[in-house]
Design an enzyme around this catalytic site. Structure first.
Site, PDB file in Angstrom:
ATOM      1  N   GLY A   1       0.765  -1.248   0.000  1.00  0.00           N
ATOM      2  CA  GLY A   1       0.000   0.000   0.000  1.00  0.00           C
ATOM      3  C   GLY A   1       0.793   1.293   0.000  1.00  0.00           C
ATOM      4  O   GLY A   1       0.318   2.310  -0.499  1.00  0.00           O
TER       5      GLY A   1
ATOM      6  N   GLU B   1       3.793   3.971   6.188  1.00  0.00           N
ATOM      7  CA  GLU B   1       2.575   3.181   5.971  1.00  0.00           C
ATOM      8  C   GLU B   1       1.561   3.967   5.151  1.00  0.00           C
ATOM      9  O   GLU B   1       1.569   5.201   5.159  1.00  0.00           O
ATOM     10  CB  GLU B   1       1.938   2.830   7.322  1.00  0.00           C
ATOM     11  CG  GLU B   1       2.182   1.402   7.780  1.00  0.00           C
ATOM     12  CD  GLU B   1       1.341   0.364   7.037  1.00  0.00           C
ATOM     13  OE1 GLU B   1       0.898   0.612   5.886  1.00  0.00           O
ATOM     14  OE2 GLU B   1       1.144  -0.714   7.604  1.00  0.00           O
ATOM     15  N   ASP B   2       0.688   3.248   4.460  1.00  0.00           N
ATOM     16  CA  ASP B   2      -0.384   3.919   3.730  1.00  0.00           C
ATOM     17  C   ASP B   2      -1.462   4.425   4.681  1.00  0.00           C
ATOM     18  O   ASP B   2      -1.907   5.553   4.584  1.00  0.00           O
ATOM     19  CB  ASP B   2      -0.984   2.991   2.650  1.00  0.00           C
ATOM     20  CG  ASP B   2      -1.407   1.629   3.181  1.00  0.00           C
ATOM     21  OD1 ASP B   2      -1.137   1.312   4.358  1.00  0.00           O
ATOM     22  OD2 ASP B   2      -2.003   0.866   2.402  1.00  0.00           O
TER      23      ASP B   2
ATOM     24  N   ASP C   1      -5.565   2.281  10.604  1.00  0.00           N
ATOM     25  CA  ASP C   1      -7.001   2.173  10.834  1.00  0.00           C
ATOM     26  C   ASP C   1      -7.215   1.850  12.319  1.00  0.00           C
ATOM     27  O   ASP C   1      -7.190   2.749  13.143  1.00  0.00           O
ATOM     28  CB  ASP C   1      -7.520   1.083   9.868  1.00  0.00           C
ATOM     29  CG  ASP C   1      -9.023   0.991   9.803  1.00  0.00           C
ATOM     30  OD1 ASP C   1      -9.661   1.989   9.450  1.00  0.00           O
ATOM     31  OD2 ASP C   1      -9.570  -0.087  10.099  1.00  0.00           O
TER      32      ASP C   1
ATOM     33  N   THR D   1      -2.148  -3.430  12.988  1.00  0.00           N
ATOM     34  CA  THR D   1      -1.009  -3.749  12.125  1.00  0.00           C
ATOM     35  C   THR D   1       0.232  -2.993  12.583  1.00  0.00           C
ATOM     36  O   THR D   1       1.326  -3.561  12.666  1.00  0.00           O
ATOM     37  CB  THR D   1      -1.338  -3.392  10.662  1.00  0.00           C
ATOM     38  OG1 THR D   1      -2.574  -4.001  10.304  1.00  0.00           O
ATOM     39  CG2 THR D   1      -0.253  -3.849   9.720  1.00  0.00           C
TER      40      THR D   1
ATOM     41  N   LYS E   1      -7.198   7.155  10.454  1.00  0.00           N
ATOM     42  CA  LYS E   1      -8.627   7.236  10.785  1.00  0.00           C
ATOM     43  C   LYS E   1      -8.744   7.331  12.308  1.00  0.00           C
ATOM     44  O   LYS E   1      -8.807   6.297  12.987  1.00  0.00           O
ATOM     45  CB  LYS E   1      -9.367   5.992  10.288  1.00  0.00           C
ATOM     46  CG  LYS E   1      -9.493   5.881   8.776  1.00  0.00           C
ATOM     47  CD  LYS E   1     -10.266   4.626   8.405  1.00  0.00           C
ATOM     48  CE  LYS E   1     -10.328   4.430   6.906  1.00  0.00           C
ATOM     49  NZ  LYS E   1     -10.888   3.113   6.536  1.00  0.00           N
TER      50      LYS E   1
ATOM     51  N   ARG F   1      -4.873   0.541  -7.025  1.00  0.00           N
ATOM     52  CA  ARG F   1      -3.630   1.094  -6.454  1.00  0.00           C
ATOM     53  C   ARG F   1      -2.998   2.137  -7.374  1.00  0.00           C
ATOM     54  O   ARG F   1      -2.251   2.997  -6.940  1.00  0.00           O
ATOM     55  CB  ARG F   1      -2.610  -0.022  -6.220  1.00  0.00           C
ATOM     56  CG  ARG F   1      -2.994  -1.056  -5.175  1.00  0.00           C
ATOM     57  CD  ARG F   1      -1.786  -1.921  -4.824  1.00  0.00           C
ATOM     58  NE  ARG F   1      -2.150  -3.148  -4.123  1.00  0.00           N
ATOM     59  CZ  ARG F   1      -2.349  -3.226  -2.805  1.00  0.00           C
ATOM     60  NH1 ARG F   1      -2.230  -2.160  -2.057  1.00  0.00           N
ATOM     61  NH2 ARG F   1      -2.657  -4.380  -2.247  1.00  0.00           N
TER      62      ARG F   1
HETATM   63  P1  5GP Z   1      -5.286  -1.721  10.934  1.00  0.00           P
HETATM   64  O1  5GP Z   1      -4.460  -2.867  11.353  1.00  0.00           O
HETATM   65  O2  5GP Z   1      -4.728  -0.375  11.317  1.00  0.00           O
HETATM   66  O3  5GP Z   1      -6.724  -1.854  11.375  1.00  0.00           O
HETATM   67  O4  5GP Z   1      -5.434  -1.794   9.373  1.00  0.00           O
HETATM   68  C1  5GP Z   1      -4.413  -1.509   8.566  1.00  0.00           C
HETATM   69  C2  5GP Z   1      -4.598  -2.091   7.193  1.00  0.00           C
HETATM   70  O5  5GP Z   1      -5.989  -2.222   6.813  1.00  0.00           O
HETATM   71  C3  5GP Z   1      -3.992  -1.144   6.214  1.00  0.00           C
HETATM   72  O6  5GP Z   1      -2.612  -1.373   6.067  1.00  0.00           O
HETATM   73  C4  5GP Z   1      -4.809  -1.419   4.979  1.00  0.00           C
HETATM   74  O7  5GP Z   1      -4.270  -2.515   4.279  1.00  0.00           O
HETATM   75  C5  5GP Z   1      -6.178  -1.809   5.477  1.00  0.00           C
HETATM   76  N1  5GP Z   1      -7.125  -0.657   5.457  1.00  0.00           N
HETATM   77  C6  5GP Z   1      -7.680  -0.029   6.506  1.00  0.00           C
HETATM   78  N2  5GP Z   1      -8.523   0.943   6.117  1.00  0.00           N
HETATM   79  C7  5GP Z   1      -8.492   0.934   4.760  1.00  0.00           C
HETATM   80  C8  5GP Z   1      -9.145   1.728   3.752  1.00  0.00           C
HETATM   81  O8  5GP Z   1      -9.950   2.640   3.996  1.00  0.00           O
HETATM   82  N3  5GP Z   1      -8.848   1.415   2.458  1.00  0.00           N
HETATM   83  C9  5GP Z   1      -7.983   0.427   2.109  1.00  0.00           C
HETATM   84  N4  5GP Z   1      -7.771   0.233   0.820  1.00  0.00           N
HETATM   85  N5  5GP Z   1      -7.346  -0.341   3.032  1.00  0.00           N
HETATM   86  C10 5GP Z   1      -7.609  -0.078   4.343  1.00  0.00           C
HETATM   87 MG    MG Z   2      -0.544  -0.735   4.907  1.00  0.00          MG
HETATM   88 MG    MG Z   3      -5.471  -3.939   1.205  1.00  0.00          MG
END
Ligand code: 5GP
Ligand code: MG
Ligand code: MG
Length: 181
Positions: free
Chosen positions: A50, A104-105, A108, A112, A136, A170
């Site tokens: 990402g 990181e992209d 959320d 991760t 977020k 992407r």
């Molecule tokens: P976390 O572990 O912070 O909940 O989630 C992280 C991962 O969830 C990110 O690296 C990404 O791959 C995916 N993710 C979370 N929100 C989004 C979103 O709005 N769009 C996309 N494409 N991926 C997301």
């Molecule tokens: Mg990511």
């Molecule tokens: Mg993804």
């Protein structure tokens, strides 16, 4: 801003953050890093897939000596009941004593990133810093010190500028948000 819609598989998305605005913010983040890490040689660790576009644009604006390397998070089903476990793969740099900036992209829930910090933390870096394109705040469920976040966004699902919907999208230059039906 010119609003446009794209369809990816079964979903419709509309422009949320145009490329010009992304590049402007990315430059500002890079400038802060240039100041904060002056006299050091940080190691940028970009998390694939990402973050590839963000990492590229960010690095073009870094003017201090630095290194960049890439890691990936591999998901596999655990043998225990905890479900999907993410493992950091591809890290062949010695990070001990280094200032490491994780690129990181999106953060959320933060699960991760927490996993990344735990894994990297065992290798004795001088410092671990989080540099995410998107955050977020409404979803963040883990206490994280996020030093660099280019954009804080609502809880909606987004694609583009490196981020995917089911592996597609992407390549889009702008960031798009899911149109709810
Ligand atoms: P976390 O572990 O912070 O909940 O989630 C992280 C991962 O969830 C990110 O690296 C990404 O791959 C995916 N993710 C979370 N929100 C989004 C979103 O709005 N769009 C996309 N494409 N991926 C997301
Ligand atoms: Mg990511
Ligand atoms: Mg993804």
């Amino acid at each position: 801003m010119i609003m446009s819609r794209v369809t990816i598989k079964d979903k419709t998305f509309e422009t949320s953050i145009p490329e010009t605005e992304i590049l402007e913010r990315v430059k500002q983040v890079a400038n802060r890093i240039n100041k904060d890490f002056e006299g050091k040689t940080p190691l940028f660790l970009a998390v694939l897939n990402g973050s590839f576009m963000y990492a590229s644009d960010l690095m073009k604006n870094i003017t201090i000596p630095c290194e960049i390397s890439f890691v990936k998070l591999a998901s596999y089903e655990g043998t225990t009941s905890t479900g999907a476990i993410k493992e950091v793969i591809g890290l062949n740099n010695d990070i001990s004593g280094r200032e490491v900036i994780i690129v990181e992209d999106i953060v959320d829930t933060g699960a991760t990133m927490k996993r990344m910090l735990e894994t990297l933390g065992t290798r004795n870096p001088a410092g671990l810093h989080i540099c995410t394109l998107l955050l977020k705040p409404g979803k963040l469920a883990v206490p994280l010190n996020i030093e660099y976040a280019a954009f804080e966004i609502p809880n909606d699902f987004i694609v583009g500028y490196g981020l995917d919907y089911d592996q597609e999208g992407r390549n889009l230059r702008d960031i798009y948000t899911l149109v709810k039906d």
